[in-house]
Design a protein around this motif. Sequence first.
Motif, PDB file in Angstrom:
ATOM      1  N   ARG A  58    -100.920  -3.682 -59.137  1.00  0.00           N
ATOM      2  CA  ARG A  58    -100.964  -2.288 -58.625  1.00  0.00           C
ATOM      3  C   ARG A  58    -100.242  -1.311 -59.701  1.00  0.00           C
ATOM      4  O   ARG A  58     -99.231  -1.706 -60.029  1.00  0.00           O
ATOM      5  N   GLN A  63    -105.544   4.586 -58.830  1.00  0.00           N
ATOM      6  CA  GLN A  63    -105.892   5.798 -58.280  1.00  0.00           C
ATOM      7  C   GLN A  63    -106.935   6.317 -58.702  1.00  0.00           C
ATOM      8  O   GLN A  63    -107.571   7.114 -57.827  1.00  0.00           O
ATOM      9  N   TYR A  64    -107.728   5.659 -59.561  1.00  0.00           N
ATOM     10  CA  TYR A  64    -108.869   6.484 -60.073  1.00  0.00           C
ATOM     11  C   TYR A  64    -110.206   5.862 -59.708  1.00  0.00           C
ATOM     12  O   TYR A  64    -110.200   4.784 -59.643  1.00  0.00           O
ATOM     13  N   ALA A  65    -111.201   6.399 -59.331  1.00  0.00           N
ATOM     14  CA  ALA A  65    -112.652   6.131 -59.097  1.00  0.00           C
ATOM     15  C   ALA A  65    -112.800   5.246 -60.375  1.00  0.00           C
ATOM     16  O   ALA A  65    -112.781   5.333 -61.517  1.00  0.00           O
ATOM     17  N   ASN A  68    -117.426   2.862 -63.899  1.00  0.00           N
ATOM     18  CA  ASN A  68    -118.090   1.912 -64.387  1.00  0.00           C
ATOM     19  C   ASN A  68    -117.487   0.720 -64.444  1.00  0.00           C
ATOM     20  O   ASN A  68    -116.081   0.627 -64.559  1.00  0.00           O
ATOM     21  N   GLY A  73    -113.554   5.070 -70.572  1.00  0.00           N
ATOM     22  CA  GLY A  73    -113.716   6.403 -70.130  1.00  0.00           C
ATOM     23  C   GLY A  73    -112.874   7.370 -70.966  1.00  0.00           C
ATOM     24  O   GLY A  73    -112.614   7.318 -72.146  1.00  0.00           O
ATOM     25  N   GLY A  74    -112.095   8.098 -70.027  1.00  0.00           N
ATOM     26  CA  GLY A  74    -111.228   8.924 -70.609  1.00  0.00           C
ATOM     27  C   GLY A  74    -110.025   9.020 -70.053  1.00  0.00           C
ATOM     28  O   GLY A  74    -109.485   7.860 -69.740  1.00  0.00           O
ATOM     29  N   LEU A  75    -109.196  10.068 -69.752  1.00  0.00           N
ATOM     30  CA  LEU A  75    -107.693  10.038 -69.487  1.00  0.00           C
ATOM     31  C   LEU A  75    -107.616   9.286 -67.915  1.00  0.00           C
ATOM     32  O   LEU A  75    -106.775   8.339 -67.927  1.00  0.00           O
ATOM     33  N   SER A  77    -109.541   7.322 -65.969  1.00  0.00           N
ATOM     34  CA  SER A  77    -110.259   6.401 -65.740  1.00  0.00           C
ATOM     35  C   SER A  77    -109.721   5.203 -65.301  1.00  0.00           C
ATOM     36  O   SER A  77    -108.701   4.612 -65.765  1.00  0.00           O
ATOM     37  N   ARG A 255    -109.897  11.217 -80.379  1.00  0.00           N
ATOM     38  CA  ARG A 255    -110.966  11.299 -79.448  1.00  0.00           C
ATOM     39  C   ARG A 255    -112.030  12.195 -79.939  1.00  0.00           C
ATOM     40  O   ARG A 255    -113.053  12.303 -79.363  1.00  0.00           O
TER      41      ARG A 255
ATOM     42  N   LYS B 103    -107.366  18.842 -67.225  1.00  0.00           N
ATOM     43  CA  LYS B 103    -107.160  19.206 -65.944  1.00  0.00           C
ATOM     44  C   LYS B 103    -108.671  19.118 -65.238  1.00  0.00           C
ATOM     45  O   LYS B 103    -109.675  19.410 -65.952  1.00  0.00           O
ATOM     46  N   SER B 133    -111.640  16.150 -70.438  1.00  0.00           N
ATOM     47  CA  SER B 133    -111.664  15.015 -69.805  1.00  0.00           C
ATOM     48  C   SER B 133    -111.596  15.054 -68.410  1.00  0.00           C
ATOM     49  O   SER B 133    -111.567  14.078 -67.529  1.00  0.00           O
ATOM     50  N   GLN B 155    -115.116  13.518 -71.894  1.00  0.00           N
ATOM     51  CA  GLN B 155    -115.021  12.085 -71.919  1.00  0.00           C
ATOM     52  C   GLN B 155    -114.400  11.857 -70.305  1.00  0.00           C
ATOM     53  O   GLN B 155    -113.366  12.141 -70.058  1.00  0.00           O
ATOM     54  N   ALA B 156    -115.553  11.314 -69.728  1.00  0.00           N
ATOM     55  CA  ALA B 156    -115.207  10.760 -68.433  1.00  0.00           C
ATOM     56  C   ALA B 156    -114.992  11.729 -67.614  1.00  0.00           C
ATOM     57  O   ALA B 156    -114.385  11.615 -66.295  1.00  0.00           O
ATOM     58  N   ASN B 158    -116.465  13.977 -64.733  1.00  0.00           N
ATOM     59  CA  ASN B 158    -117.774  14.105 -63.639  1.00  0.00           C
ATOM     60  C   ASN B 158    -117.884  15.530 -63.208  1.00  0.00           C
ATOM     61  O   ASN B 158    -116.853  16.431 -63.557  1.00  0.00           O
ATOM     62  N   TYR B 179    -119.656   9.360 -70.457  1.00  0.00           N
ATOM     63  CA  TYR B 179    -119.057   8.653 -69.221  1.00  0.00           C
ATOM     64  C   TYR B 179    -118.711   9.622 -68.140  1.00  0.00           C
ATOM     65  O   TYR B 179    -117.871   9.391 -67.299  1.00  0.00           O
ATOM     66  N   LYS B 181    -120.399  11.261 -64.392  1.00  0.00           N
ATOM     67  CA  LYS B 181    -121.441  11.242 -63.577  1.00  0.00           C
ATOM     68  C   LYS B 181    -121.542  12.389 -62.954  1.00  0.00           C
ATOM     69  O   LYS B 181    -120.506  13.442 -62.571  1.00  0.00           O
ATOM     70  N   PRO B 415    -116.834  12.462 -55.528  1.00  0.00           N
ATOM     71  CA  PRO B 415    -115.307  12.495 -54.931  1.00  0.00           C
ATOM     72  C   PRO B 415    -114.430  12.148 -55.771  1.00  0.00           C
ATOM     73  O   PRO B 415    -114.778  11.228 -56.361  1.00  0.00           O
ATOM     74  N   ARG B 417    -111.566   9.911 -56.310  1.00  0.00           N
ATOM     75  CA  ARG B 417    -110.859   8.601 -55.377  1.00  0.00           C
ATOM     76  C   ARG B 417    -109.789   8.998 -54.625  1.00  0.00           C
ATOM     77  O   ARG B 417    -108.849   9.501 -55.339  1.00  0.00           O
ATOM     78  N   VAL B 419    -106.462   8.750 -52.841  1.00  0.00           N
ATOM     79  CA  VAL B 419    -105.280   7.671 -52.308  1.00  0.00           C
ATOM     80  C   VAL B 419    -104.654   8.353 -51.491  1.00  0.00           C
ATOM     81  O   VAL B 419    -104.257   9.567 -51.369  1.00  0.00           O
ATOM     82  N   GLU B 423    -100.567   4.819 -50.238  1.00  0.00           N
ATOM     83  CA  GLU B 423    -101.209   4.228 -51.474  1.00  0.00           C
ATOM     84  C   GLU B 423    -100.510   4.598 -52.733  1.00  0.00           C
ATOM     85  O   GLU B 423    -100.158   3.837 -53.741  1.00  0.00           O
ATOM     86  N   LEU B 424    -100.575   5.904 -52.865  1.00  0.00           N
ATOM     87  CA  LEU B 424     -99.896   6.615 -54.012  1.00  0.00           C
ATOM     88  C   LEU B 424     -98.578   6.293 -54.343  1.00  0.00           C
ATOM     89  O   LEU B 424     -98.098   5.884 -55.262  1.00  0.00           O
TER      90      LEU B 424
END
Lengths: 396, 502
Positions: A58, A63-65, A68, A73-75, A77, A255, B103, B133, B155-156, B158, B179, B181, B415, B417, B419, B423-424
């Motif tokens: 944990r 907490q990130y989706a 892949n 990925g990035g920050l 990820s 990067r 951000k 990012s 970079q990553a 979405n 990376y 989506k 969306p 994710r 939490v 959970e956080l």
Amino acid sequence: MKKSRVVLKIIISVAIPAILALVFFAGQRPTAYYPVPLLKSTCPPGFKLNANNECIARNLYSQYATTNKAGVGGLKSALPEIRDGFSPQQIDLGRYLFFDPILSVDQTISCASCHDPNKGFSDGLAVSRGIDGHKLKRAAPSLYNVGYLKKLFWDGRASTLEEQMLEPLFSQVEMGNTPENLLSTVNEVDNYKKLFAEAFPNKPMDEPILLKEITKTIAAFQSTLVSLNSKYDQYAHGYDQALNKNEIEGLNIFRSFVARCAECHTPPLFTNQQFAVIGTPEPEGLPLDPGAEIPFDDKSLRGAFKVPSLRNIALTAPYMHSGRFKTLRETVQFYTDGRGHAVPEDENLLIHWHIWEPNLTDYEMDRLVDFLKTLTDESFKPEIPEVLPSGLKVST
Amino acid sequence: MKKKSPFIRIITAVVLIGTGIFLGKSFFGQKNIGTVPIPSSLKHRNVRLANDSVQAVYEQEFSGKIIEVKNGSSIQNAVKEANPGDLIRVYPGTYSENVYIDKDNISLQGVVINGEWPTLDGQKEINDAFLYSGNGILIENFKIIHYKGNGIMGQAGNNFTIRNNWIIDTGVYGIFPQYGKNGLVAHNVLSKIADAAIYIGMCDNVDVLHNEVFDNVAGIEIENSRHCLVENNYAHNNTGGLLAFVTPGLPIKTTFDVIFRNNFVVNNNHENFGAPGSTVSGIPSGTGILIMAADDVIVENNIITGNNNTGITIVDLATGAPKANDPNSEGNPDRVVILDNIMFENGNDPTGEIKAIMLTQMDTHGPDIFAYGGGSGSTIRDRNKYRTFGLENYGIAQISDTQDIPTMRTPAPVPPRSVSKEELGELTYYGVCAGCHAFGTRLIGPPTEILQAIHQDNPQGIVDYITAPKNLREDYPEMPPQDYLSEEAKMAVAEYILSLKH
């Protein structure tokens, strides 16, 4: 009826079945009872105990989706999948074994001799030393975050920790042991017999300690060596002030597609876990290390090595597979000195496409080093045992 | 005629000059023009096309404040100041900087006034114009020139929107989301890029629409990405026009479900100026469309003309990139579908391997469609229209068009994710606090139950303490401040600590 008689009756009626039960169960399992559990029943930091007595990773990256499976990925990820689900007892037993020189044939070196927690789980040497001072061919990689890796060794020839550790254990130039000798020495240690019974509660009582149990517990411990709370991580999770101006400049160079560091050293693990032929020089006088060409029997992988994670990189000098570069600055310099500049003339390596001539300035290279130093985090460094079950002295 | 006195002459001259300056200023000077922010959720681009449902940014309403950046100030400073939902409007001027956006939900919008663009000029010294990012980033209406690395690199992130940008000579890539989506790259004009002008790398669900790409090595490249629509683009005078690739050795291994539709792929005959060693440096000049190892690519209704090597090349990795090797990358282009396309005047001046292969066929021309190497299940709707090579195994296409696929983007934004607070709190406790605190034992800091006793029913007390710890216990080391945690995470972890039972 007198009060004392009642008490006596009660005592007798409780005591007799209790004694009988004790005798009965003791006869059934004569060695199963130990007064004090010697292994921790709590998980190491970064892991939560679930109802099945399993430690589950944990951390803030959970907490990130997951977009892949590769965990790149990035920050913000998600990480790749980690090896977890070991019990606290297995993890703790693995910790004892990790530091115990009983694993080597002459009982002089342990896993920690080359993977020293005080040296970023490496050894500070260009190439490691085995028993009798044997000089090995490659540098000891840091074990931080090794539970996330799908390929092990510089040339990626093992895919699980259990498979990986058989090599140093039984290599004649590393720990020099044999499976037979290892099992007979460990099985002679009463403490280990007790601890293995505790870590593997379903183990038949008359069964000796097995090799697969030894490797499982060490793998369990190694998988908990997590480092994800560096200054960089604080920045990644959204705290702008975690990095100073120079460090942010370094991150942006890291990067950018000029330096292209992040293309292979991809966050959040700072490795994409692929092979790359980058053509680094060997130490003076040594021939080219063919790397992954040998285990994969593939000429196109000549000189290829697994991209190493850069987490805690500032703690693990010297750098590259044979420790050719003493400092981070020298290492960074290599990448701007020209594609293939250090490849021996008689070699025709398929240098990775990201190795080019980014013409980084001295200023930019200094900033890259500033950034690399923000990847240091030892907050979950495990405790080195003071006493070992074997009675041997802890060797690091 | 009486001579005017010198005094009157001077007065007249001054008056005339003054009038001139006034008129000049009012006709040619900076007008004080009120500009209207384009709403971030611009939905229909081609309003007259009934089925054009390109949603640029879905329901994400522009919700924050507007930050204006004028010539002479820094875009990065505005980004630092911005919060999610804010719109940064950049006025005409030259901005030589690297803008990074770590951000979420930040919109950057250039304001073009009287033909004057806000221009990011890297002066061939700065690496990248925009690096992002965050999720939900919008970048539009910028002129970007002379960077060393990229015009815009993600970079990553979405749910990105990159549109209406004019990008010239920005190094390796022009627009390069990696990376990501769910994204839109539309109405950009890009030229003189040394690799791919638009490079969709390791992404999913991206639409690349209405862009003009010319004088680049590669026009539009879909690499190790899935579910991409490349439509209504004009790719001309690149070395290669449109590409769908698998590059081996990357952590994401596949390219599939790509549609090249309604594009102009014309005269892509520029000499290859790609960096030695780069994958695109091997593309022969005169390549219209190149499909290498990608699966389920549909080529439909394109105008593919005047490409001197071939109109469409379909190859496996062993043929197209024989040096690279990755046992985990499947190297055959499977199930390629060629529907109706207009193709002529391709292959007028073939080079390299294709020239050699065609010579064995007694032909000095390259074909419209050239297939070589492995792959199975590919089909073509009407092979007789084109001059082809290597399509013997192609069956007849089972579909006639793709009109039921208006977009490859996801029906709703990806969306984050979500939490829960609990959970956080748990993630923060085990991921951060557990290094020093545990239930029932003393680690570096006091056991968790002692923290509970001190701050019973008072989570704010824990929040205050971890933000600025005061060393209360002589027998424990001073706790480092945990002020880097978000306010949300601090409160979540405080409540979590108080709720822990063991």
